[in-house]
Design a protein around this motif. Structure first.
Motif, mmCIF file in Angstrom:
data_model
loop_
_atom_site.group_PDB
_atom_site.id
_atom_site.type_symbol
_atom_site.label_atom_id
_atom_site.label_comp_id
_atom_site.label_asym_id
_atom_site.label_seq_id
_atom_site.Cartn_x
_atom_site.Cartn_y
_atom_site.Cartn_z
ATOM 1 N N GLU A 67 41.571 18.234 31.018
ATOM 2 C CA GLU A 67 41.667 19.647 30.662
ATOM 3 C C GLU A 67 41.077 19.897 29.273
ATOM 4 N N GLN A 68 41.292 18.918 28.371
ATOM 5 C CA GLN A 68 40.773 19.068 27.002
ATOM 6 C C GLN A 68 39.249 19.031 26.986
ATOM 7 N N MET A 69 38.667 18.113 27.755
ATOM 8 C CA MET A 69 37.199 18.040 27.793
ATOM 9 C C MET A 69 36.630 19.295 28.457
ATOM 10 N N LEU A 70 37.338 19.806 29.469
ATOM 11 C CA LEU A 70 36.850 21.028 30.121
ATOM 12 C C LEU A 70 36.863 22.199 29.142
ATOM 13 N N ALA A 71 37.860 22.217 28.236
ATOM 14 C CA ALA A 71 37.891 23.292 27.218
ATOM 15 C C ALA A 71 36.638 23.209 26.360
ATOM 16 N N ALA A 72 36.261 21.990 25.977
ATOM 17 C CA ALA A 72 35.059 21.817 25.148
ATOM 18 C C ALA A 72 33.804 22.145 25.961
ATOM 19 N N LEU A 73 33.752 21.652 27.183
ATOM 20 C CA LEU A 73 32.561 21.893 28.008
ATOM 21 C C LEU A 73 32.383 23.384 28.293
ATOM 22 N N ASP A 74 33.507 24.081 28.499
ATOM 23 C CA ASP A 74 33.436 25.528 28.743
ATOM 24 C C ASP A 74 32.848 26.281 27.549
ATOM 25 N N ALA A 75 33.068 25.740 26.354
ATOM 26 C CA ALA A 75 32.632 26.437 25.140
ATOM 27 C C ALA A 75 31.253 25.978 24.669
ATOM 28 N N THR A 76 30.582 25.186 25.495
ATOM 29 C CA THR A 76 29.339 24.536 25.073
ATOM 30 C C THR A 76 28.091 25.351 25.411
ATOM 31 N N HIS A 77 27.114 25.311 24.495
ATOM 32 C CA HIS A 77 25.817 25.938 24.776
ATOM 33 C C HIS A 77 24.797 24.933 25.288
ATOM 34 N N HIS A 78 24.863 23.702 24.784
ATOM 35 C CA HIS A 78 23.897 22.677 25.198
ATOM 36 C C HIS A 78 24.648 21.403 25.567
ATOM 37 N N TYR A 79 24.449 20.953 26.777
ATOM 38 C CA TYR A 79 25.067 19.697 27.202
ATOM 39 C C TYR A 79 24.058 18.583 27.019
ATOM 40 N N LEU A 80 24.404 17.608 26.207
ATOM 41 C CA LEU A 80 23.544 16.436 26.036
ATOM 42 C C LEU A 80 24.176 15.327 26.863
ATOM 43 N N LEU A 81 23.581 15.050 28.006
ATOM 44 C CA LEU A 81 24.161 14.046 28.898
ATOM 45 C C LEU A 81 23.502 12.711 28.605
ATOM 46 N N VAL A 82 24.311 11.761 28.191
ATOM 47 C CA VAL A 82 23.762 10.451 27.821
ATOM 48 C C VAL A 82 23.911 9.508 29.010
ATOM 49 N N THR A 83 22.832 8.795 29.301
ATOM 50 C CA THR A 83 22.907 7.805 30.366
ATOM 51 C C THR A 83 22.120 6.567 29.948
ATOM 52 N N THR A 84 22.266 5.503 30.698
ATOM 53 C CA THR A 84 21.508 4.273 30.438
ATOM 54 C C THR A 84 20.845 3.851 31.754
ATOM 55 N N PRO A 85 19.785 3.048 31.687
ATOM 56 C CA PRO A 85 19.065 2.725 32.926
ATOM 57 C C PRO A 85 19.763 1.668 33.774
ATOM 58 N N GLU A 86 20.989 1.951 34.150
ATOM 59 C CA GLU A 86 21.741 1.048 35.018
ATOM 60 C C GLU A 86 22.372 1.885 36.122
ATOM 61 N N ILE A 87 22.460 1.290 37.299
ATOM 62 C CA ILE A 87 22.924 2.062 38.462
ATOM 63 C C ILE A 87 24.301 2.702 38.254
ATOM 64 N N PRO A 88 25.333 1.987 37.746
ATOM 65 C CA PRO A 88 26.636 2.659 37.604
ATOM 66 C C PRO A 88 26.553 3.872 36.681
ATOM 67 N N SER A 89 25.795 3.733 35.603
ATOM 68 C CA SER A 89 25.673 4.847 34.667
ATOM 69 C C SER A 89 24.936 6.024 35.320
ATOM 70 N N LEU A 90 23.882 5.718 36.063
ATOM 71 C CA LEU A 90 23.101 6.780 36.708
ATOM 72 C C LEU A 90 23.917 7.451 37.807
ATOM 73 N N LYS A 91 24.669 6.636 38.523
ATOM 74 C CA LYS A 91 25.514 7.209 39.571
ATOM 75 C C LYS A 91 26.510 8.192 38.957
ATOM 76 N N ASN A 92 27.107 7.808 37.839
ATOM 77 C CA ASN A 92 28.066 8.703 37.190
ATOM 78 C C ASN A 92 27.390 9.942 36.622
ATOM 79 N N THR A 93 26.161 9.795 36.183
ATOM 80 C CA THR A 93 25.435 10.980 35.705
ATOM 81 C C THR A 93 25.206 11.949 36.860
ATOM 82 N N ARG A 94 24.851 11.394 38.014
ATOM 83 C CA ARG A 94 24.631 12.262 39.186
ATOM 84 C C ARG A 94 25.937 12.977 39.559
#
Ligand SMILES: Nc1ncnc2c1ncn2[C@@H]1O[C@H](COP(=O)(O)OP(=O)(O)OP(=O)(O)O)[C@@H](O)[C@H]1O
Ligand SMILES: [Mg+2]
Length: 400
Positions: free
Chosen positions: A271-298
């Motif tokens: 709920e706390q992260m959703l409060a921050a995400l709701d108030a956000t103008h730019h989402y910087l989504l960080v990922t790494t070139p590994e399948i688990p990380s990419l899957k979670n990004t998707r």
């Protein structure tokens, strides 16, 4: 209850035992699955067993994504294959898991149910007080820009990115930047900057209903010229007392006083992260070139779709981009269906800087990692590059 669709009797029995016989609805035909899902509108999880033909799994997930976004689909496979995973995740399957790994199956199902609960709770939560990336383009009121660094998977480089980006944005005092450590239970910003956590966000808890700009300023730790930091609580338990409204209020106050508010986050749709995400103008989504990380990004991107966060407000940053792990940039973009706008090289100097408590952008401004962060700050925020914006909005049209 968990709905399990599996044609092979032996496999079906094993899955029912894993989830608990009493807690499982077993079905063995596609028609029975659809009928059961339609008759049980409160169900949140369907597990498609390893015998499910991929085309059926894809068709079913696509339907669910549109008609029942709160229903999570977890697909089991005897062998994990990147093409299958890509196609399934693209269709809206939340996770593809090895059918022979019971712990991974249970963990994926728990994550999916957690997500479903958050989605169901969403409309009942208090609305955010701050206009956000949900607001249609062009209608955002004046105030600092909120940039949230997020990843649904831990350890991919969120904190490294948030700190170095904040230093780059402050640009030696040319801009006013507030860095907020909203990884409330395990925030690392204090340790990575050697700031003493004398005052933290936890000090806002007793005055949560009447905090104002002076109150916020009294909680900030000055770090560099132009850059102030709101640190996370020292005691993880304090995180529980920090409510959604307090987070929204602090972000709004920071927007009134700073040009940029950079938020470091925990890897969770709490709920706390959703409060921050709701108030956000730019989402910087960080990922790494590994399948688990990419899957979670998707999965994160699908979640963002459900939450109505504007696609043009999302930027994908590939950290450790040059790691030799067999996935090219094109592979990464294909899997997550988004362009990579920023690439940060991998360097052992990053953990060395972390151990020294001095970010690379501070200790070695000409280091390739520092240059990559500065380039990102300039292109995206300080002097937005038209080509980047076009690239992002071109990808953001439609779902694919
Ligand atoms: N570009 C890089 N090259 C080498 N190491 C890196 C790079 N980026 C991050 N790291 C290292 O990876 C680890 C995780 O980084 P970081 O703490 O920034 O991730 P995080 O997503 O914030 O993690 P958490 O979810 O635990 O908060 C750290 O040891 C960091 O030094
Ligand atoms: Mg972190």
């Amino acid at each position: 209850m968990t709905i399990v669709y599996e044609q092979w009797q032996q496999q079906a029995k094993q899955l029912a035992t894993l989830f608990g016989i009493e807690q499982t609805h077993l079905v063995s035909t596609a028609d029975a699955l659809v009928e059961l899902v339609n008759n049980e509108p409160a169900e949140q999880l369907v597990v498609l067993g390893p015998s499910t033909p991929l085309a059926e799994a894809v068709g079913f997930s696509e339907q669910c994504r549109v008609r029942r976004p709160t229903l999570g689909v977890v697909l089991l496979r005897q062998h994990l294959d990147i093409n299958v995973m890509t196609e399934a995740l693209r269709a809206g399957v939340r996770e593809v898991v090895d059918a022979n790994d019971p712990a991974a199956i249970l963990a994926a199902c728990a994550r999916s149910q957690d997500l479903s609960r958050q989605l169901e709770a969403k409309p009942k939560l208090n609305g955010a007080t701050v206009p956000s990336a949900r607001t249609p383009e062009g209608s955002e009121p004046l105030g600092g820009q909120v940039i949230t660094v997020f990843a649904a998977k831990g350890g991919v480089g969120k904190t490294t990115t948030a700190i170095n980006l904040a230093v780059a944005l402050a640009d030696g005092g040319r801009h006013k930047v507030c860095l907020m450590d909203l990884d409330l239970a395990f925030g690392d910003v204090a340790i990575l900057t050697q700031l003493s956590p004398e005052r933290t966000i936890a000090d806002a808890i007793p005055v949560a209903d009447r905090i104002d700009e002076t109150g916020l300023r009294s909680l900030l730790a000055p770090y560099r010229s132009g850059l102030d930091v709101l640190l996370a609580p020292v005691q993880p338990a304090a995180a529980e007392d920090i409510g959604r409204q307090l987070i929204s209020d602090l972000i709004q106050l920071a927007r009134d006083a700073f040009e940029y508010v950079v938020i470091d986050t925990a890897s969770a749709f709490s709920e706390q992260m959703l409060a921050a995400l709701d108030a956000t103008h730019h989402y910087l989504l960080v990922t790494t070139p590994e399948i688990p990380s990419l899957k979670n990004t998707r999965v994160t991107l699908d979640m963002f779709d459900l939450l109505d966060y504007r696609k043009a407000a999302r930027t994908l940053v590939l950290n450790r981009a040059d790691s030799k792990v067999g996935l090219s940039t094109a592979d990464v973009e294909k899997i997550v269906r988004m362009p990579i706008v920023g690439s940060i090289p991998s360097s052992r100097d990053v953990p060395v800087a972390a151990n020294a408590g001095v970010p690379l952008t501070v200790s070695s401004p000409s280091h390739p990692v520092s240059q990559a962060y500065r380039d990102l700050a300039v292109r995206l925020f300080l002097n937005p590059n038209v080509a980047d914006l076009q690239k992002r909005s071109r990808f953001s049209r439609g779902r694919s």
